[in-house]
Design a protein around this motif. Structure first.
Motif, PDB file in Angstrom:
ATOM      1  N   GLU A 240      12.154   9.211  -4.387  1.00  0.00           N
ATOM      2  CA  GLU A 240      12.149   8.930  -2.955  1.00  0.00           C
ATOM      3  C   GLU A 240      12.166   7.420  -2.734  1.00  0.00           C
ATOM      4  OE1 GLU A 240      11.765  11.369  -0.616  1.00  0.00           O
ATOM      5  OE2 GLU A 240      10.888  13.083  -1.676  1.00  0.00           O
ATOM      6  N   LYS A 241      12.904   6.985  -1.701  1.00  0.00           N
ATOM      7  CA  LYS A 241      12.815   5.587  -1.282  1.00  0.00           C
ATOM      8  C   LYS A 241      11.679   5.487  -0.269  1.00  0.00           C
ATOM      9  CE  LYS A 241      15.142   1.670   0.863  1.00  0.00           C
ATOM     10  NZ  LYS A 241      16.357   1.140   1.525  1.00  0.00           N
ATOM     11  N   LEU A 242      10.615   4.785  -0.641  1.00  0.00           N
ATOM     12  CA  LEU A 242       9.431   4.661   0.192  1.00  0.00           C
ATOM     13  C   LEU A 242       9.098   3.195   0.401  1.00  0.00           C
ATOM     14  CD1 LEU A 242       7.214   7.417  -1.506  1.00  0.00           C
ATOM     15  CD2 LEU A 242       8.739   7.680   0.464  1.00  0.00           C
ATOM     16  N   HIS A 243       8.173   2.946   1.326  1.00  0.00           N
ATOM     17  CA  HIS A 243       7.786   1.570   1.613  1.00  0.00           C
ATOM     18  C   HIS A 243       6.287   1.368   1.420  1.00  0.00           C
ATOM     19  CE1 HIS A 243      11.764   1.423   3.598  1.00  0.00           C
ATOM     20  NE2 HIS A 243      11.689   0.134   3.291  1.00  0.00           N
ATOM     21  N   TYR A 244       5.996   0.254   0.796  1.00  0.00           N
ATOM     22  CA  TYR A 244       4.626  -0.195   0.569  1.00  0.00           C
ATOM     23  C   TYR A 244       4.279  -1.223   1.640  1.00  0.00           C
ATOM     24  CZ  TYR A 244       1.004  -3.043  -1.774  1.00  0.00           C
ATOM     25  OH  TYR A 244      -0.124  -3.762  -2.066  1.00  0.00           O
ATOM     26  N   ILE A 245       3.181  -1.010   2.345  1.00  0.00           N
ATOM     27  CA  ILE A 245       2.759  -1.896   3.424  1.00  0.00           C
ATOM     28  C   ILE A 245       1.929  -3.034   2.838  1.00  0.00           C
ATOM     29  CG2 ILE A 245       1.413  -2.075   5.547  1.00  0.00           C
ATOM     30  CD1 ILE A 245       1.984   0.902   6.010  1.00  0.00           C
ATOM     31  N   VAL A 246       2.333  -4.267   3.131  1.00  0.00           N
ATOM     32  CA  VAL A 246       1.660  -5.423   2.552  1.00  0.00           C
ATOM     33  C   VAL A 246       1.740  -6.585   3.542  1.00  0.00           C
ATOM     34  CG1 VAL A 246       3.704  -6.316   1.374  1.00  0.00           C
ATOM     35  CG2 VAL A 246       1.453  -6.762   0.385  1.00  0.00           C
ATOM     36  N   ALA A 247       0.996  -7.653   3.274  1.00  0.00           N
ATOM     37  CA  ALA A 247       1.002  -8.854   4.114  1.00  0.00           C
ATOM     38  C   ALA A 247       0.702  -8.511   5.569  1.00  0.00           C
ATOM     39  CB  ALA A 247       2.333  -9.600   3.989  1.00  0.00           C
ATOM     40  N   VAL A 248      -0.297  -7.649   5.765  1.00  0.00           N
ATOM     41  CA  VAL A 248      -0.754  -7.313   7.113  1.00  0.00           C
ATOM     42  C   VAL A 248      -1.655  -8.445   7.587  1.00  0.00           C
ATOM     43  CG1 VAL A 248      -2.022  -5.632   8.508  1.00  0.00           C
ATOM     44  CG2 VAL A 248      -0.631  -4.851   6.561  1.00  0.00           C
TER      45      VAL A 248
ATOM     46  N   HIS B 176       4.609  -6.371   6.596  1.00  0.00           N
ATOM     47  CA  HIS B 176       5.776  -6.290   5.723  1.00  0.00           C
ATOM     48  C   HIS B 176       5.861  -4.884   5.121  1.00  0.00           C
ATOM     49  CE1 HIS B 176       6.107 -10.905   4.827  1.00  0.00           C
ATOM     50  NE2 HIS B 176       5.553 -10.685   6.000  1.00  0.00           N
ATOM     51  N   LEU B 177       7.068  -4.350   5.048  1.00  0.00           N
ATOM     52  CA  LEU B 177       7.319  -3.096   4.343  1.00  0.00           C
ATOM     53  C   LEU B 177       8.208  -3.407   3.148  1.00  0.00           C
ATOM     54  CD1 LEU B 177       8.146  -0.550   7.215  1.00  0.00           C
ATOM     55  CD2 LEU B 177       5.921  -1.202   6.289  1.00  0.00           C
ATOM     56  N   ASN B 178       7.656  -3.307   1.955  1.00  0.00           N
ATOM     57  CA  ASN B 178       8.413  -3.585   0.745  1.00  0.00           C
ATOM     58  C   ASN B 178       8.931  -2.291   0.140  1.00  0.00           C
ATOM     59  OD1 ASN B 178       7.768  -6.225   1.182  1.00  0.00           O
ATOM     60  ND2 ASN B 178       6.374  -6.431  -0.551  1.00  0.00           N
ATOM     61  N   PRO B 179      10.238  -2.194  -0.107  1.00  0.00           N
ATOM     62  CA  PRO B 179      10.822  -0.933  -0.580  1.00  0.00           C
ATOM     63  C   PRO B 179      10.600  -0.707  -2.068  1.00  0.00           C
ATOM     64  CG  PRO B 179      12.532  -2.601  -0.388  1.00  0.00           C
ATOM     65  CD  PRO B 179      11.257  -3.239   0.097  1.00  0.00           C
ATOM     66  N   PHE B 180      10.315   0.532  -2.410  1.00  0.00           N
ATOM     67  CA  PHE B 180      10.224   0.966  -3.802  1.00  0.00           C
ATOM     68  C   PHE B 180      10.835   2.351  -3.920  1.00  0.00           C
ATOM     69  CE2 PHE B 180       6.907  -2.242  -3.847  1.00  0.00           C
ATOM     70  CZ  PHE B 180       7.008  -2.792  -5.115  1.00  0.00           C
ATOM     71  N   ARG B 181      11.406   2.628  -5.084  1.00  0.00           N
ATOM     72  CA  ARG B 181      11.767   4.008  -5.400  1.00  0.00           C
ATOM     73  C   ARG B 181      10.571   4.618  -6.119  1.00  0.00           C
ATOM     74  NH1 ARG B 181      17.302   4.935  -8.259  1.00  0.00           N
ATOM     75  NH2 ARG B 181      16.742   3.087  -9.456  1.00  0.00           N
ATOM     76  N   VAL B 182      10.111   5.744  -5.616  1.00  0.00           N
ATOM     77  CA  VAL B 182       8.915   6.383  -6.138  1.00  0.00           C
ATOM     78  C   VAL B 182       9.252   7.806  -6.565  1.00  0.00           C
ATOM     79  CG1 VAL B 182       6.531   7.045  -5.633  1.00  0.00           C
ATOM     80  CG2 VAL B 182       7.500   4.985  -4.581  1.00  0.00           C
ATOM     81  N   SER B 183       8.838   8.170  -7.761  1.00  0.00           N
ATOM     82  CA  SER B 183       8.984   9.554  -8.224  1.00  0.00           C
ATOM     83  C   SER B 183       7.791  10.361  -7.720  1.00  0.00           C
ATOM     84  CB  SER B 183       9.048   9.614  -9.752  1.00  0.00           C
ATOM     85  OG  SER B 183       9.166  10.963 -10.185  1.00  0.00           O
TER      86      SER B 183
END
Length: 312
Positions: free
Chosen positions: A70-78, A57-64
């Protein structure tokens, strides 16, 4: 075996694999996750004859990142079903996800590893550490509350400080406060908005906790601090997480936090500013990351410059 990105309407098909692999998550949390997170995330899966056997799963977050949002993705539920492991499925799914993130121009992706050894071969390295410790009871009485932080002079306004659950109409105001405080102190942090705190309140509730605000009751909102609570079944006291206190009113906010923690004797604290006094302090490696589709970071941020804690 078919590998690819699922359509949003297919995301619920991964729930059976999630529940099979992540047995530590109770029913309430899984319900929360599939209600809130799968409606806007990206899921890559490997399936055979209509059954999903591996996923990312790639969960979207806005990260400073150093002042840029930046719109980035956190990898989870691998996850890979046991009988399909060691067949290269996860490597192929991870490569597919990274290629798509790189094509979108994303400069960073990150995860919380179950084991560092799993991700080292793919170029992931630790770049985020979490400050942990214990808030101990003690100190002098201030009104009907116990204080742990300083003198009467420094705490002359403590009677006007209250600690209470966040209300629905305050999501946006809290986000503004937190972004302002984090910008002063950290190079990399999750950028908040009203939707972030609506989601976080739902997450904490399913873990028996709350998003708590520390504020001056003489103002309409007057926020000077925020923290999350979570009550694990085996723990006698809640853990306090994502503790963010105003620098301008740090003494008062710290005292209010200490008063709250003092009700339970000892509270674990996970994720907080360096100025907050803790016992049994430690820095725990928490986040691994890399440039999608490329190698490891060329410049690993220094310990304490990243504030990312509550991500699912």
């Amino acid at each position: 075996m078919k590998l690819g990105k699922l359509e949003p309407w297919e995301h619920m098909r991964t729930r059976a694999l999630y529940e099979e692999i992540f047995t530590e998550d109770d029913q309430r949390f899984v319900d929360y996750y599939y209600k809130w997170k799968t409606k806007d995330n990206i899921i890559y899966a490997a399936e055979d004859e209509g059954t999903i056997h591996a996923m990312i799963h790639l969960n979207p977050f806005r990260v400073s990142v150093c002042g840029r949002i930046e719109k980035l993705h956190y990898i989870v539920a691998v996850a890979t079903r046991e009988q399909y492991r060691h067949q290269g499925l996860m490597r192929r799914l991870l490569s597919m996800a990274e290629q798509d993130m790189a094509a979108a121009g994303e400069k960073l992706t990150f995860l919380m590893p179950a084991s560092e050894k799993i991700y080292l071969p793919f170029g992931y390295r630790f770049f985020g550490w979490q400050r942990r410790g214990v808030l101990e009871p003690g100190g002098q009485q201030i009104g009907n509350h116990r204080d742990m932080s300083g003198t009467d002079e420094k705490l002359s306004g403590i009677r006007n400080i209250i600690c209470r659950p966040l209300r629905a109409g305050e999501y946006g105001a809290l986000a503004e406060f937190v972004n302002r405080e984090l910008e002063k102190q950290f190079d990399i942090y999750i950028y908040r908005d009203a939707a972030y705190y609506e989601r976080l309140c739902a997450e904490q509730e399913c873990q028996g906790g709350n998003v708590m605000v520390i504020c001056r009751d003489s103002d309409d909102f007057g926020i000077i601090g925020v923290f999350c609570t979570a009550c694990e079944p085996e723990e006698e006291s809640p853990s306090l997480r994502e503790i963010i206190l105003s620098r301008e009113y740090f003494v008062e906010a710290q005292a209010a936090l200490a008063n709250y923690a003092g009700r339970y004797g000892r509270c674990r604290a996970e994720g907080c500013q360096k100025e907050l006094k803790l016992e049994e302090e430690s820095w725990v490696p928490l986040l691994m990351g890399k440039i999608p589709g490329e190698g490891i970071f060329s410049d690993i941020p220094p310990c304490g410059s990243v504030f990312i804690n509550e991500v699912v």
